[in-house]
Design an enzyme around this catalytic site. Sequence first.
Site, PDB file in Angstrom:
ATOM      1  N   PRO B 214       0.911  -0.956   0.089  1.00 12.17           N
ATOM      2  CA  PRO B 214      -0.013  -0.148   0.249  1.00 12.17           C
ATOM      3  C   PRO B 214       0.704   1.280  -0.067  1.00 12.17           C
ATOM      4  CG  PRO B 214      -0.776  -1.542   1.616  1.00 12.17           C
ATOM      5  CD  PRO B 214       0.808  -2.158   1.107  1.00 12.17           C
ATOM      6  N   LEU B 215       0.372   2.224  -0.584  1.00 12.47           N
ATOM      7  CA  LEU B 215       0.855   3.636  -0.779  1.00 12.47           C
ATOM      8  C   LEU B 215       1.586   4.250   0.340  1.00 12.47           C
ATOM      9  CD1 LEU B 215      -0.057   5.540  -3.969  1.00 12.47           C
ATOM     10  CD2 LEU B 215       2.275   4.988  -3.249  1.00 12.47           C
ATOM     11  N   CYS B 216       0.667   3.936   1.482  1.00  7.81           N
ATOM     12  CA  CYS B 216       0.663   4.649   2.604  1.00  7.81           C
ATOM     13  C   CYS B 216       1.697   4.109   3.596  1.00  7.81           C
ATOM     14  CB  CYS B 216      -0.643   4.675   3.429  1.00  7.81           C
ATOM     15  SG  CYS B 216      -0.844   3.111   4.158  1.00  7.81           S
ATOM     16  N   THR B 217       1.964   2.818   3.086  1.00 11.09           N
ATOM     17  CA  THR B 217       3.116   2.095   4.023  1.00 11.09           C
ATOM     18  C   THR B 217       4.446   2.620   3.315  1.00 11.09           C
ATOM     19  OG1 THR B 217       1.938  -0.076   4.145  1.00 11.09           O
ATOM     20  CG2 THR B 217       4.302  -0.052   4.371  1.00 11.09           C
ATOM     21  N   THR B 220       4.869   6.496   4.723  1.00  7.28           N
ATOM     22  CA  THR B 220       4.798   7.025   6.146  1.00  7.28           C
ATOM     23  C   THR B 220       5.417   6.033   6.938  1.00  7.28           C
ATOM     24  OG1 THR B 220       2.532   6.233   6.475  1.00  7.28           O
ATOM     25  CG2 THR B 220       3.069   8.524   5.841  1.00  7.28           C
TER      26      THR B 220
END
Lengths: 565, 433
Positions: B214-217, B220
């Site tokens: 996932p992009l958020c992983t 951030t």
Amino acid sequence: MAPPIATTPPVLQGPSAKEKKYDRQLRLWGANGQQALESSHILLLNSGAGVVGVETLKNLVLPGTGTFTIVDEAVVCEEDLGVNFFLEQSSLGKSRGEECCRLLLELNPEVKGFHIQKTIADFVKRSDLSQYTLIILVAPVGSLDVASEVSQIAWDLRQPLIYVHSVGFYSHTSVQLPPSFPIVDTHPDPPSTQDLRLLQPWSELLAYAKTQTADLEAFSDHDHGHVPWILLLLHYLEKWKESHNGEFSVRDDKKAFREFVGSHARTDNAEGGEENYDEALTAANRALTLPTIPSDLKSLLLEEECQIPRNSSANFWLIVNAISTFIKKHSLLPLPGTVPDMKSQSKDYIALQSLYRQKSQQDISEVTSNVRALEHALNRHIPIPDAEISAFCKNAAFVKLIHGRKLIINPLKHGWNDNSITTIIEHTTTMNFVSGKPSLFPILIALYGFDSAIAAAASVRPESNNLLAAASASPGFFTLMETYIRDVFGKLDSTSEDLDEALQHTLNIAREIQRSGPGELHNISSLTGGMIAQEVIKIITKQYVPVDNCLVFDGIESASAVYRL
Amino acid sequence: METDSMNSTTIPERMNIDRTRWSYLDCVLKKGGPFTDPEAVFGDGVISRIESAKILVIGAGGLGCEILKNLALSGFKDIHVIDMDTIDVSNLNRQFLFRESDVGKSKAECAAAFVERRVKGVKITPYNCKIQDKDESFYSQFSLVVSGLDSIEARRWINAMLVDMVDAEDPESLKPIIDGGTEGFKGQARVILPTISACYECQLDMHVPRQAVPLCTLATIPRQPQHCIEWAHIIAWEEHRKGTVLDTDDPEHVTWLYQKALTRAEEFNIIGVTYSLTQGVVKNIIPAIASTNAIIAASCSNEALKIMTGCNPFMDNYMQYSGDSGIYTYTFNFAKKDDCPVCGNLARDMQVNPKLTLEDFIASLSERAESQLKKPSIRKAGKSLYMQFPASLEEQTRPNLMKKMSELVEDGEEIAVADAALSIPFRYIIRYS
Ligand SMILES: [Zn+2]
């Protein structure tokens, strides 16, 4: 944490030319494996149409196997050009070994190759085979005695030997390994290697889990959704035990425990669930098992070489002994220390990961000091490298020992080694349980019949330099195979109907062998050459697990089977 | 040599009746055996059939090089090969028809020329282009297609094309596909008779796509060295070098990504970022070795020989091979699926969470093992739900992306999913879970 320091970027150390060329294979066997390949010397004792051995060498020259030598008495004839890719028009009339050697060497300038135009019998009589790392012997050798002699020499030298047939649509590959062939780097599938000790957590892990999850209920949605599943399971295990007299039964409680964990996931948030809880539920089945000592390792611990280490013992056995001491003390293996990726904040994951790494390091240190004590007691002066001990500890659960066996060149004469007649009957008659097709073992019996018929033909016309042509010209060739096959079935001494069916099937295989020349088909030799090259690479790099010990391939059904003979 | 030029220029092929060279092969072409179909006829007819058959090899890489050699030594004389790639130095550890001096040249052309030189009398026609550049009229000239591809997308395309070409009235329109693939010590070979046996699409769930991080992983909470590399690849490059097209074959570009990833990893105390790993992640490198290619390619060529000549029964229809631990093969009949979107005639059920937005549903199609569609458009009877093209329709349908599936589609209703990469739409029946 130290802040990133602004410095001039390091000198660009891209991969070397060699690393670039071998990139796709280094990702499998690494620099160590490559080094082992490059320092090896493969001997090919070629015969027959001679394609399968040359195709094997192609697959070994390309990845950079250091040196090969081809022994081949044949002179290139027109028939060779239709089946062997490493010959060309201008090769006609020249030494086949020399021409194959020349064209194989074009594939990789880093490899050295030699050729010797002699009969196998002649070569074996006059040469020192100890300079080779591994020998490939291609049937039909013509004289079964010569084949047996090669097998005996390799056995005495503790040198791996591969014996191969490629005839028509069939092939057979037997691997003769030394009596004790240990492998540490077996490359098990990653999911099977997880050993997280959730049911037997060490004190630091338990304490860490407690502090991290003490206020779990009060966590914000964000924090609650980012607790690593390892900590979740540890937390709920404690909770479970509180309400179950301090007990958790692996056998009975798993299902209810998973429901218990699942019931604590928050569903009133934006996503309508929590990924880390989902991960915990998926992982629970595998992660909540008691660590055991695998049976392969258990039997290793019982080996005499482990129990009575000597000054001259291989490093492998000293480390096994040291691990055995470790197991006696802790009833556990050294912790591998790897942690799968899981939903969590970076710092929490890294902290958890270093906890596992520290514990693993601690276990390795203990095993290392066991090794050092042993070295001292045995008066060994060259210490086993730390890296070797560490690699062993991390893969201890998957270490393998193969007990090599001597080749069977002629089962009618030397029997099937340790196999009872019942086992052989079973091999012969058992249908493949998946496909419902007949066993592939009759192919092996028919190939032994083929060897024996060739040997008989060779003894009649010893001056012929094309054994196969001589054989197929011999009118009684099929009868010779048939007689041999019937003798083998006679030895099995069974009256079962299954066995009679197997006999008829074996005779059909012999007919198919007869129909094919008997000679090589390029596709089957190329396929078999691929399988042999895989075996050679596994044996030389001591990585992955080689065939133990007899592989049969059927190019009609496109199926294979392995037998231990 | 003098004799050579005489052979190839003045004497027509069919009159060249000296078959001494093919003595080994002819043994199985001139007579049947105990396992051949008793009805089959052997002899000159079979030999001329294999000599005149036009056969197409897709891919001139690790498998393709082997397949070309094998087919030439199986008696095929009119072989065509298509590949758009050029030779890279990392190919040389297995693609044995190429030398260091060939780096940069067309794979198809180099491979064809080499095999023609080595095996007298074989004609190999190279096409240095994408399979998608050719149309039905091109593919219809072949009797058989052997594919050694490393891309799932290309396999799906050629599979759909050859299934679509089958005309029940014309037996010639059915072209068997023999497909091989490898990864490390493992591989598989399969025989596909379009519309008759399981097609590539029927078997798609054998190749589960790698879960995207996932992009958020990445943005951030990186935890793995791979996360740092993907961050450099997807986020940092856009931020710092916007406008420069990333070329993962350019060492300067890879070094840049590597150093960015390394810095990020240090920031988060993550260890394990190396140049080699960076290259592996950004180029999605699959380990490949000569021996596995040899096994799978030879299995495919063996099936081609059996199919074209009937010299023995061919495989039914899928062989899995693994050489990691001992050698293990599993040969079985992969059943054709009635609800296969390519060769079946029924729409396939798809379990969907009704609360999912259309946008999330579309994203999930790329990860689902049975669909693996990257840029799909969605329609239902009489209504476009979301169209990627043309721009005007995209704009009109964009508001639907935010709507919940249950607002757009009834439970049990059929939708059609079209993807630019494939010629035919897939049909699904939505079942809410
Ligand atoms: Zn299908």
